[in-house]
Scaffold this active site. Structure first.
Site, short mmCIF file in Angstrom:
data_model
loop_
_atom_site.label_atom_id
_atom_site.label_comp_id
_atom_site.label_asym_id
_atom_site.label_seq_id
_atom_site.Cartn_x
_atom_site.Cartn_y
_atom_site.Cartn_z
N CYS A 1 -4.04 -7.40 -11.03
CA CYS A 1 -3.78 -8.18 -9.80
C CYS A 1 -4.60 -9.46 -9.72
O CYS A 1 -4.32 -10.31 -8.88
CB CYS A 1 -4.02 -7.32 -8.57
SG CYS A 1 -2.80 -6.04 -8.40
N HIS B 1 -5.26 -12.11 -2.29
CA HIS B 1 -4.30 -11.21 -2.93
C HIS B 1 -3.75 -10.26 -1.85
O HIS B 1 -4.48 -9.79 -0.99
CB HIS B 1 -5.02 -10.42 -4.02
CG HIS B 1 -4.19 -9.34 -4.63
ND1 HIS B 1 -2.93 -9.58 -5.15
CD2 HIS B 1 -4.42 -8.01 -4.82
CE1 HIS B 1 -2.43 -8.45 -5.62
NE2 HIS B 1 -3.31 -7.48 -5.43
N ASN C 1 2.86 -5.83 -2.38
CA ASN C 1 1.96 -6.29 -3.45
C ASN C 1 2.79 -6.60 -4.71
O ASN C 1 3.24 -5.69 -5.40
CB ASN C 1 0.93 -5.19 -3.73
CG ASN C 1 -0.06 -5.58 -4.82
OD1 ASN C 1 0.05 -6.63 -5.43
ND2 ASN C 1 -1.03 -4.71 -5.06
O1 UT7 Z 1 -3.60 -4.59 -5.93
C1 UT7 Z 1 -4.27 -3.78 -6.82
C2 UT7 Z 1 -5.35 -3.03 -6.20
N1 UT7 Z 1 -4.83 -2.04 -5.29
C3 UT7 Z 1 -5.26 -1.99 -4.05
O2 UT7 Z 1 -6.01 -2.83 -3.64
C4 UT7 Z 1 -4.82 -0.83 -3.21
C5 UT7 Z 1 -6.01 -0.24 -2.51
N2 UT7 Z 1 -5.73 1.00 -1.81
C6 UT7 Z 1 -5.00 1.04 -0.67
O3 UT7 Z 1 -4.45 0.07 -0.25
C7 UT7 Z 1 -4.95 2.34 0.09
O4 UT7 Z 1 -5.87 3.25 -0.47
C8 UT7 Z 1 -3.54 3.02 0.08
C9 UT7 Z 1 -2.57 2.23 0.93
C10 UT7 Z 1 -3.03 3.16 -1.33
C11 UT7 Z 1 -3.65 4.42 0.70
O5 UT7 Z 1 -4.18 4.30 2.01
P1 UT7 Z 1 -5.44 5.19 2.44
O6 UT7 Z 1 -5.69 4.86 3.85
O7 UT7 Z 1 -6.55 4.95 1.46
O8 UT7 Z 1 -4.88 6.65 2.34
P2 UT7 Z 1 -5.42 7.90 1.47
O9 UT7 Z 1 -4.93 7.79 0.07
O10 UT7 Z 1 -6.89 8.09 1.71
O11 UT7 Z 1 -4.66 9.07 2.19
C12 UT7 Z 1 -4.91 9.41 3.57
C13 UT7 Z 1 -3.85 10.41 4.01
C14 UT7 Z 1 -3.65 11.57 3.02
O12 UT7 Z 1 -3.34 12.73 3.79
P3 UT7 Z 1 -4.47 13.84 4.12
O13 UT7 Z 1 -4.95 14.30 2.78
O14 UT7 Z 1 -5.51 13.12 4.89
O15 UT7 Z 1 -3.70 14.85 4.87
C15 UT7 Z 1 -2.46 11.16 2.23
O16 UT7 Z 1 -1.77 12.25 1.70
O17 UT7 Z 1 -2.58 9.76 4.09
C16 UT7 Z 1 -1.62 10.45 3.30
N3 UT7 Z 1 -0.68 9.51 2.75
C17 UT7 Z 1 0.47 9.17 3.35
N4 UT7 Z 1 1.03 9.58 4.49
C18 UT7 Z 1 2.21 9.03 4.83
C19 UT7 Z 1 -0.80 8.79 1.60
N5 UT7 Z 1 0.26 7.99 1.46
C20 UT7 Z 1 1.07 8.21 2.52
C21 UT7 Z 1 2.30 7.67 2.92
N6 UT7 Z 1 2.84 8.10 4.07
N7 UT7 Z 1 2.95 6.74 2.20
#
Ligand code: UT7
Length: 332
Positions: free
Chosen positions: A116, A256, A286
């Site tokens: 990225c 970004h 993204n």
């Molecule tokens: O560009 C390259 C570099 N990449 C980035 O910069 C991306 C960086 N990361 C992120 O943007 C975020 O980590 C994500 C958007 C990928 C995920 O968001 P998050 O707030 O970090 O969520 P998480 O992975 O910590 O998950 C929190 C909860 C989980 O449920 P439990 O275990 O708390 O019950 C996930 O299973 O949210 C759940 N979850 C979702 N729920 C509904 C994860 N994805 C989804 C979804 N819809 N799409």
């Protein structure tokens, strides 16, 4: 002799027509519009449809439009650098395919991959060829068909990415406009948290790699998120401080577009209010190497000659960095 700087003298973008909205994603994985919007800021992204179409298709459109807008003849281009993580093929370079299609017969061209942060790296690389005085017209194009490597059963990853491309023209400037400085960094220990395991020389494609789903993006989202917030903000702040740029001095932050929360954190750190932050994540998600030029393209009409811009990115590798540049032209 006056010092030569590398200035962006034109920008163009291209996004495919098909819109994949949050509502459609709700029918594909267990997610919902509210979660995606509040956690990422994304409402929709574009998808390149059609068999046999790779990232070059979008890169070609972006560069063709750029040449038209800037009145540049394809034969005048000295160098074309393509930044991508989704090349059409392992080789030849997607940059070669784009250069051939646009008629850049006198250019040499190659690909760069810094995930990225690729467009930042490519922009700085291209600028060196201008600053030495060796080249007069350098095209930097960032293009990615992320839909070709996204696992649409992984709800934490598939909601983020989209397809798109953007390109800029770099030319010499003797009035001090253009790229002023940059800080680029890499931390290879990031491999564990963001990668696509197979398809390279370590694990060439096989039935086993397919069965294990190793040909799609693996991302440990929350770890990447923490690194992205701190590294992108740290570097943007370091660069601003080095040049004594306060929030008032900076006209635009060009971040970004991976997650609105990462963008907000970076803007807060260097004291930039929302209205000075370029943001189109809600429409494109993204697009990896496309995000920065697509922002410049979307906001081109609001940019003025002499504006101070800070570009910042973070991505797989880990790679990250920031560029300080002075915009070189008024919108037409
Ligand atoms: O560009 C390259 C570099 N990449 C980035 O910069 C991306 C960086 N990361 C992120 O943007 C975020 O980590 C994500 C958007 C990928 C995920 O968001 P998050 O707030 O970090 O969520 P998480 O992975 O910590 O998950 C929190 C909860 C989980 O449920 P439990 O275990 O708390 O019950 C996930 O299973 O949210 C759940 N979850 C979702 N729920 C509904 C994860 N994805 C989804 C979804 N819809 N799409």
């Amino acid at each position: 002799m006056k010092k030569i700087t590398a200035a962006i003298t034109g920008v163009n973008g291209y996004v495919p027509e098909y819109i994949l909205g949050n509502q459609e994603l709700e029918t594909m994985v267990d997610t919902n519009d509210e979660w995606i919007t509040t956690r990422t800021g994304i409402k929709e992204r574009r998808i390149l449809k059609g068999e046999g179409k790779g990232s070059s298709v979008m890169g070609i459109k972006a560069v063709q439009g750029l040449l038209e807008k800037t009145g540049t003849k394809a034969e005048e281009i000295d160098l074309l650098i393509c930044s991508t993580v989704t090349p059409d093929m392992q080789f030849p370079a997607t940059g070669n395919i784009i250069a051939e299609a646009v008629g850049a017969k006198n250019a040499f061209s190659y690909d760069m991959n810094a995930a990225c942060s690729g467009f930042l790296y490519a922009l700085i690389t291209g600028s060196q060829f201008i600053e030495t005085g060796k080249h007069k017209k350098v095209v930097v194009v960032g293009t990615d068909k992320m839909s070709s490597i996204v696992d649409y059963s992984d709800r934490a990853t598939c909601i983020i990415f989209g397809d798109g491309a953007g390109a800029v023209l770099l030319e010499p400037n003797e009035d001090g406009l253009g790229i002023q400085d940059s800080i680029l960094r890499t931390d290879g220990s990031g491999e564990a948290y963001l990668h696509m395991k197979a398809g390279g020389s370590r694990y060439p494609a096989s039935e086993e790699t397919l069965a294990k789903n190793w040909h799609t993006i693996h991302q440990d989202g929350s770890t990447v998120f923490k690194f992205a917030v701190s590294r992108m903000a740290d570097t943007a702040e370091e660069l601003a401080k080095k040049h004594q740029l306060s929030g008032d001095d900076i006209n635009w932050l060009v971040p970004h577009q991976a997650n609105k929360r990462i963008i907000d954190a970076t803007a807060r750190r260097i004291d930039i209010p929302d209205e000075k932050v370029m943001m189109n994540i809600q429409r494109y998600g993204n697009t990896t190497n496309g995000t920065l030029p697509l922002c410049l393209w979307d906001y081109e009409n609001q940019l003025k000659k002499g504006d101070t811009l800070i570009l910042a990115a973070f991505g797989g590798g880990f790679t990250w960095g920031a560029i300080y540049l002075t915009w070189a032209y008024d919108a037409k």
